[in-house]
Design a protein around this motif. Sequence first.
Motif, mmCIF file in Angstrom:
data_model
loop_
_atom_site.group_PDB
_atom_site.id
_atom_site.type_symbol
_atom_site.label_atom_id
_atom_site.label_comp_id
_atom_site.label_asym_id
_atom_site.label_seq_id
_atom_site.Cartn_x
_atom_site.Cartn_y
_atom_site.Cartn_z
ATOM 1 N N PHE A 48 0.831 -1.208 0.000
ATOM 2 C CA PHE A 48 0.000 0.000 0.000
ATOM 3 C C PHE A 48 0.864 1.255 0.000
ATOM 4 O O PHE A 48 0.559 2.228 -0.706
ATOM 5 C CB PHE A 48 -0.919 -0.016 1.227
ATOM 6 C CG PHE A 48 -1.766 1.213 1.371
ATOM 7 C CD1 PHE A 48 -2.809 1.460 0.493
ATOM 8 C CD2 PHE A 48 -1.514 2.133 2.381
ATOM 9 C CE1 PHE A 48 -3.592 2.603 0.621
ATOM 10 C CE2 PHE A 48 -2.289 3.277 2.513
ATOM 11 C CZ PHE A 48 -3.330 3.505 1.632
ATOM 12 N N LEU A 49 1.947 1.249 0.773
ATOM 13 C CA LEU A 49 2.840 2.412 0.834
ATOM 14 C C LEU A 49 3.507 2.662 -0.514
ATOM 15 O O LEU A 49 3.601 3.804 -0.968
ATOM 16 C CB LEU A 49 3.898 2.206 1.920
ATOM 17 C CG LEU A 49 3.417 2.296 3.368
ATOM 18 C CD1 LEU A 49 4.548 1.986 4.333
ATOM 19 C CD2 LEU A 49 2.837 3.685 3.660
ATOM 20 N N TRP A 50 3.957 1.592 -1.167
ATOM 21 C CA TRP A 50 4.557 1.768 -2.487
ATOM 22 C C TRP A 50 3.523 2.238 -3.508
ATOM 23 O O TRP A 50 3.852 2.980 -4.448
ATOM 24 C CB TRP A 50 5.208 0.462 -2.947
ATOM 25 C CG TRP A 50 6.564 0.237 -2.358
ATOM 26 C CD1 TRP A 50 6.943 -0.767 -1.530
ATOM 27 C CD2 TRP A 50 7.718 1.058 -2.539
ATOM 28 N NE1 TRP A 50 8.258 -0.626 -1.173
ATOM 29 C CE2 TRP A 50 8.775 0.482 -1.780
ATOM 30 C CE3 TRP A 50 7.978 2.225 -3.256
ATOM 31 C CZ2 TRP A 50 10.039 1.029 -1.728
ATOM 32 C CZ3 TRP A 50 9.257 2.776 -3.204
ATOM 33 C CH2 TRP A 50 10.273 2.185 -2.451
ATOM 34 N N GLY A 51 2.288 1.842 -3.324
ATOM 35 C CA GLY A 51 1.214 2.364 -4.176
ATOM 36 C C GLY A 51 1.050 3.854 -4.002
ATOM 37 O O GLY A 51 0.838 4.597 -4.981
ATOM 38 N N ASN A 52 1.179 4.328 -2.769
ATOM 39 C CA ASN A 52 1.114 5.772 -2.511
ATOM 40 C C ASN A 52 2.271 6.511 -3.163
ATOM 41 O O ASN A 52 2.106 7.599 -3.721
ATOM 42 C CB ASN A 52 1.126 6.034 -1.001
ATOM 43 C CG ASN A 52 -0.240 5.822 -0.366
ATOM 44 O OD1 ASN A 52 -1.268 5.967 -1.014
ATOM 45 N ND2 ASN A 52 -0.261 5.454 0.909
ATOM 46 N N VAL A 53 3.457 5.927 -3.087
ATOM 47 C CA VAL A 53 4.632 6.543 -3.711
ATOM 48 C C VAL A 53 4.410 6.685 -5.220
ATOM 49 O O VAL A 53 4.662 7.737 -5.819
ATOM 50 C CB VAL A 53 5.900 5.707 -3.438
ATOM 51 C CG1 VAL A 53 7.076 6.241 -4.258
ATOM 52 C CG2 VAL A 53 6.242 5.738 -1.954
ATOM 53 N N LEU A 54 3.934 5.612 -5.842
ATOM 54 C CA LEU A 54 3.679 5.625 -7.280
ATOM 55 C C LEU A 54 2.675 6.708 -7.642
ATOM 56 O O LEU A 54 2.855 7.452 -8.619
ATOM 57 C CB LEU A 54 3.158 4.254 -7.723
ATOM 58 C CG LEU A 54 2.721 4.136 -9.194
ATOM 59 C CD1 LEU A 54 3.900 4.367 -10.121
ATOM 60 C CD2 LEU A 54 2.089 2.766 -9.449
ATOM 61 N N MET A 55 1.605 6.840 -6.866
ATOM 62 C CA MET A 55 0.567 7.811 -7.166
ATOM 63 C C MET A 55 1.075 9.243 -7.016
ATOM 64 O O MET A 55 0.749 10.113 -7.819
ATOM 65 C CB MET A 55 -0.646 7.595 -6.253
ATOM 66 C CG MET A 55 -1.490 6.395 -6.629
ATOM 67 S SD MET A 55 -1.904 6.327 -8.395
ATOM 68 C CE MET A 55 -2.672 7.921 -8.613
ATOM 69 N N VAL A 56 1.898 9.504 -6.010
ATOM 70 C CA VAL A 56 2.425 10.861 -5.825
ATOM 71 C C VAL A 56 3.343 11.235 -6.982
ATOM 72 O O VAL A 56 3.274 12.349 -7.515
ATOM 73 C CB VAL A 56 3.179 10.975 -4.479
ATOM 74 C CG1 VAL A 56 3.895 12.319 -4.382
ATOM 75 C CG2 VAL A 56 2.212 10.839 -3.316
ATOM 76 N N VAL A 57 4.208 10.307 -7.389
ATOM 77 C CA VAL A 57 5.113 10.568 -8.510
ATOM 78 C C VAL A 57 4.324 10.815 -9.792
ATOM 79 O O VAL A 57 4.609 11.743 -10.557
ATOM 80 C CB VAL A 57 6.092 9.391 -8.694
ATOM 81 C CG1 VAL A 57 6.913 9.564 -9.975
ATOM 82 C CG2 VAL A 57 7.027 9.282 -7.494
#
Length: 381
Positions: free
Chosen positions: A210-219
């Motif tokens: 989930f955290l890596w999903g957040n990183v992807l979305m912010v980028v």
Amino acid sequence: MDKLGFLDSVAKIAAFISLLLALFLLTVKTENKLANRLFGCFIILSAIDFSGLFDYSFPQQYVDLEILRTTICLLEMPLIYLYVLAVCYSDFRLKGKHLLYTLPFVVMNIVLMPRVYLKSGVEKEYFLAHFSEMPEVYFFQILIECQYWFYIVSIFLILKKYRKIYLENYTNPSTSTYKWLFQMNCVFVVMHSITASKNLLRYTATRDTFLWGNVLMVVMALSVICWFVMKALNHPELFRGINSGLQLTREFLPKENINETEIIINNQDEGISSQIQALKKYMTAQEPYLDPSLTIQELANQFNVPVRDLSVLINHHMDQHFFDFVNEYRIQKAMQILKDPSKSQLTVLEILYEVGFNSKSSFNTSFKKYTNLTPTAYRNA
């Protein structure tokens, strides 16, 4: 650096750059101030949204502000919707009725009031500790989805009508605004679909995923915002609006004349045929199409006929959009110049300006549409 630290860094960079871009949009001198301000406000709200990914502990006494921040996203799509209206229609102005678009934001905060804003102590702490499991949060997510797709569909409908009105009433730079806003809306569809999928990971995947999903979305969000603004800066012609009072030809045609079957000119009455011949003769002799900003209103004034009659004549009886009608004469003029040996020293860029175009891409597209060749290939042939 751990995942939380990396997410925190990326979110802060995204928020910082977003605020810089918003500051620029809100202060730059431009004719389209309203559109820039609306988009600037959207970017500011996006930056506030990014701040939710910062690695920090919110002070307990201000926790209500953090809850309010989470609902800010309900104002983002209304701003984009108003932005599209401001870009498409040069006479668009904000009115009191537009406050209705804030209704989902207001409703959501009213729903949160009984168990969040009006509570304190143990009850409030329990709610916050189990925030993602509360019915209010499920309602929030459903509200976001309904609102998002409502505005996505509404924007597509606006663009569909905008394109038809433009083709019937204007020439250069034609559908570039439509194409740009259409691309933007498609990007939002993709972004939201990915975001919705990412949110499902909250319930179906590990915390790390989930955290890596957040990183992807912010980028991705940062990339889209930068692309969006740079496109606007490099192509100011995208923001030439049309008058919202203009109607499509079919909207003021008599009911009995609205017929989707093709109208063959040879079968028209003599009055219509003579008007068409007179118009063609005028276009050939006076060459009004050389004016790159020619509109159907201006041509009607020159030809001394009511603009509605001219619109029906071209868009209905001649079965052509005004845009295609005018550009056909421009292309024919360009073909004459390209075939003229005495003008072989003229570049394609000089020719497109001479015949009334002000966009190389628009000229190349129109030229290839009529000749199946590029201007350079046509000259060489």
